[in-house]
Design a protein around this motif. Structure first.
Motif, PDB file in Angstrom:
ATOM      1  N   LEU A 196       0.817  -1.196   0.000  1.00  0.00           N
ATOM      2  CA  LEU A 196       0.000   0.000   0.000  1.00  0.00           C
ATOM      3  C   LEU A 196       0.859   1.258   0.000  1.00  0.00           C
ATOM      4  O   LEU A 196       1.703   1.439   0.876  1.00  0.00           O
ATOM      5  N   PRO A 197       0.653   2.153  -0.968  1.00  0.00           N
ATOM      6  CA  PRO A 197       1.498   3.351  -1.056  1.00  0.00           C
ATOM      7  C   PRO A 197       1.282   4.280   0.137  1.00  0.00           C
ATOM      8  O   PRO A 197       0.158   4.438   0.625  1.00  0.00           O
ATOM      9  N   ARG A 198       2.364   4.880   0.578  1.00  0.00           N
ATOM     10  CA  ARG A 198       2.266   5.947   1.583  1.00  0.00           C
ATOM     11  C   ARG A 198       1.888   7.223   0.843  1.00  0.00           C
ATOM     12  O   ARG A 198       2.623   7.706  -0.013  1.00  0.00           O
ATOM     13  N   LEU A 199       0.723   7.781   1.173  1.00  0.00           N
ATOM     14  CA  LEU A 199       0.197   8.917   0.428  1.00  0.00           C
ATOM     15  C   LEU A 199       0.845  10.240   0.809  1.00  0.00           C
ATOM     16  O   LEU A 199       0.893  11.165  -0.003  1.00  0.00           O
ATOM     17  N   SER A 200       1.346  10.337   2.037  1.00  0.00           N
ATOM     18  CA  SER A 200       1.965  11.591   2.454  1.00  0.00           C
ATOM     19  C   SER A 200       3.217  11.859   1.623  1.00  0.00           C
ATOM     20  O   SER A 200       4.086  11.012   1.474  1.00  0.00           O
ATOM     21  N   GLY A 201       3.254  13.045   1.063  1.00  0.00           N
ATOM     22  CA  GLY A 201       4.399  13.435   0.254  1.00  0.00           C
ATOM     23  C   GLY A 201       4.355  12.953  -1.182  1.00  0.00           C
ATOM     24  O   GLY A 201       5.270  13.247  -1.965  1.00  0.00           O
ATOM     25  N   LEU A 202       3.294  12.217  -1.558  1.00  0.00           N
ATOM     26  CA  LEU A 202       3.231  11.668  -2.914  1.00  0.00           C
ATOM     27  C   LEU A 202       3.149  12.773  -3.965  1.00  0.00           C
ATOM     28  O   LEU A 202       3.837  12.712  -4.991  1.00  0.00           O
ATOM     29  N   ALA A 203       2.321  13.784  -3.714  1.00  0.00           N
ATOM     30  CA  ALA A 203       2.192  14.883  -4.679  1.00  0.00           C
ATOM     31  C   ALA A 203       3.522  15.602  -4.871  1.00  0.00           C
ATOM     32  O   ALA A 203       3.895  15.954  -5.996  1.00  0.00           O
ATOM     33  N   ALA A 204       4.247  15.801  -3.775  1.00  0.00           N
ATOM     34  CA  ALA A 204       5.545  16.477  -3.875  1.00  0.00           C
ATOM     35  C   ALA A 204       6.540  15.620  -4.642  1.00  0.00           C
ATOM     36  O   ALA A 204       7.337  16.130  -5.444  1.00  0.00           O
ATOM     37  N   THR A 205       6.503  14.306  -4.414  1.00  0.00           N
ATOM     38  CA  THR A 205       7.407  13.404  -5.128  1.00  0.00           C
ATOM     39  C   THR A 205       7.168  13.475  -6.630  1.00  0.00           C
ATOM     40  O   THR A 205       8.112  13.621  -7.420  1.00  0.00           O
ATOM     41  N   LEU A 206       5.901  13.376  -7.031  1.00  0.00           N
ATOM     42  CA  LEU A 206       5.585  13.384  -8.452  1.00  0.00           C
ATOM     43  C   LEU A 206       5.833  14.755  -9.070  1.00  0.00           C
ATOM     44  O   LEU A 206       6.249  14.862 -10.233  1.00  0.00           O
ATOM     45  N   GLY A 207       5.588  15.812  -8.290  1.00  0.00           N
ATOM     46  CA  GLY A 207       5.811  17.162  -8.804  1.00  0.00           C
ATOM     47  C   GLY A 207       7.269  17.481  -9.043  1.00  0.00           C
ATOM     48  O   GLY A 207       7.600  18.381  -9.828  1.00  0.00           O
ATOM     49  N   SER A 208       8.156  16.757  -8.373  1.00  0.00           N
ATOM     50  CA  SER A 208       9.589  17.016  -8.520  1.00  0.00           C
ATOM     51  C   SER A 208      10.207  16.247  -9.686  1.00  0.00           C
ATOM     52  O   SER A 208      11.394  16.404  -9.964  1.00  0.00           O
ATOM     53  N   MET A 209       9.413  15.407 -10.367  1.00  0.00           N
ATOM     54  CA  MET A 209       9.946  14.562 -11.427  1.00  0.00           C
ATOM     55  C   MET A 209       9.199  14.829 -12.732  1.00  0.00           C
ATOM     56  O   MET A 209       8.079  15.349 -12.731  1.00  0.00           O
ATOM     57  N   ARG A 210       9.822  14.474 -13.831  1.00  0.00           N
ATOM     58  CA  ARG A 210       9.193  14.609 -15.144  1.00  0.00           C
ATOM     59  C   ARG A 210       8.575  13.284 -15.552  1.00  0.00           C
ATOM     60  O   ARG A 210       9.191  12.237 -15.434  1.00  0.00           O
ATOM     61  N   PHE A 211       7.331  13.351 -16.019  1.00  0.00           N
ATOM     62  CA  PHE A 211       6.642  12.143 -16.464  1.00  0.00           C
ATOM     63  C   PHE A 211       7.076  11.837 -17.892  1.00  0.00           C
ATOM     64  O   PHE A 211       6.882  12.640 -18.807  1.00  0.00           O
TER      65      PHE A 211
END
Length: 256
Positions: free
Chosen positions: A173-188
């Motif tokens: 199960l993914p840890r949701l805290s910080g997920l938006a920041a993680t994805l926002g810091s990377m290029r898809f």
């Protein structure tokens, strides 16, 4: 197989060595075992309409497609942000580095989460008690042996680095805290998603349409199901076209 288990794998027992051997076997031959399992299911079971209602079963099929689509979305996110060589090297487990970024910073096995949702969606579409009680648990057991063999391999390959990773990140199960920041810091990387995932997308959508077609034939006969089969066939031809375009883009290196 707790989804919140963050303990690093310990020294394997004799029983666990047997489990990891099975996992390596399943990992190596999974491209053959999965189609074989599907054939056995179609030959040995029959789908059943939900509460003997065609209308309700249409909604059940739609729900199954939605669950499978969620699994595909998870796989898209994983591959688009941080990719692990799923096939290993020569069908054997391999890793040149420990990937901890992207979705892997929040779940150690996000691809298996996606795979679980994909298969669960197909199982829901088929809706057979035998599949629910026997085939699906057998698949999950096979996946569990692969995961245990991968954990043993990574523990040997990366030692304390992997042990620390296990302490920080849930197994499933993914840890949701910080997920938006993680994805926002990377290029898809959408090019990588198409290049790596077009085959899987084609496979499960084809199987889903095939299962719905098989339902109609089983329940009503070929003649009565003709109109629905035509619609499903047109949909599948569209999927084939998309598959061909994606494959052409890959082979001509336009996605590199």
């Amino acid at each position: 197989m707790s989804s919140t288990n963050t303990a690093a794998p310990g020294t394997p027992s004799r029983a666990m060595l047997g489990v990891t051997w099975v996992g390596r076997f399943v990992f190596r031959y999974r491209d053959y075992l999965a189609p074989l399992g599907l054939v056995l299911i179609l030959l040995g079971t029959r789908p059943q309409p939900l509460f003997d209602s065609e209308e309700l079963d249409v909604w059940l099929d739609a729900f199954g497609l939605g669950v499978a689509a969620c699994g595909q979305a998870v796989r898209f996110l994983v591959i688009g942000y941080a990719y692990i060589q799923r096939g290993g090297v020569n069908k054997r487990l391999a890793a040149s580095r420990l990937v901890c970024e992207g979705i892997y910073a929040h779940s150690r096995n996000p691809m298996y989460v996606g795979n679980f949702l994909l298969l669960a969606g197909l199982v829901i579409i088929y809706h057979s008690p035998t599949v629910y009680l026997l085939a699906f648990p057998t698949y999950l057991l096979g996946i569990w042996t692969i995961i245990k063999s991968e954990e043993e391999f990574l523990a040997q390959q990366f030692g304390s680095e992997y042990a620390d990773y296990c302490r920080r990140v849930n197994r499933f199960l993914p840890r949701l805290s910080g997920l938006a920041a993680t994805l926002g810091s990377m290029r898809f990387d959408w090019r990588r998603v198409i290049r790596k995932e077009y085959g899987t997308t084609f496979a499960w959508t084809s199987v889903a349409l095939g299962l719905i077609a098989w339902e109609q034939i089983t329940w009503y006969g070929l003649a009565a199901a003709y109109d629905v089969l035509v619609v499903l066939g047109v949909m599948w031809l569209g999927i084939v076209v998309l598959y061909g375009v994606a494959r052409w883009l890959k082979k001509t290196r336009r996605l590199d």
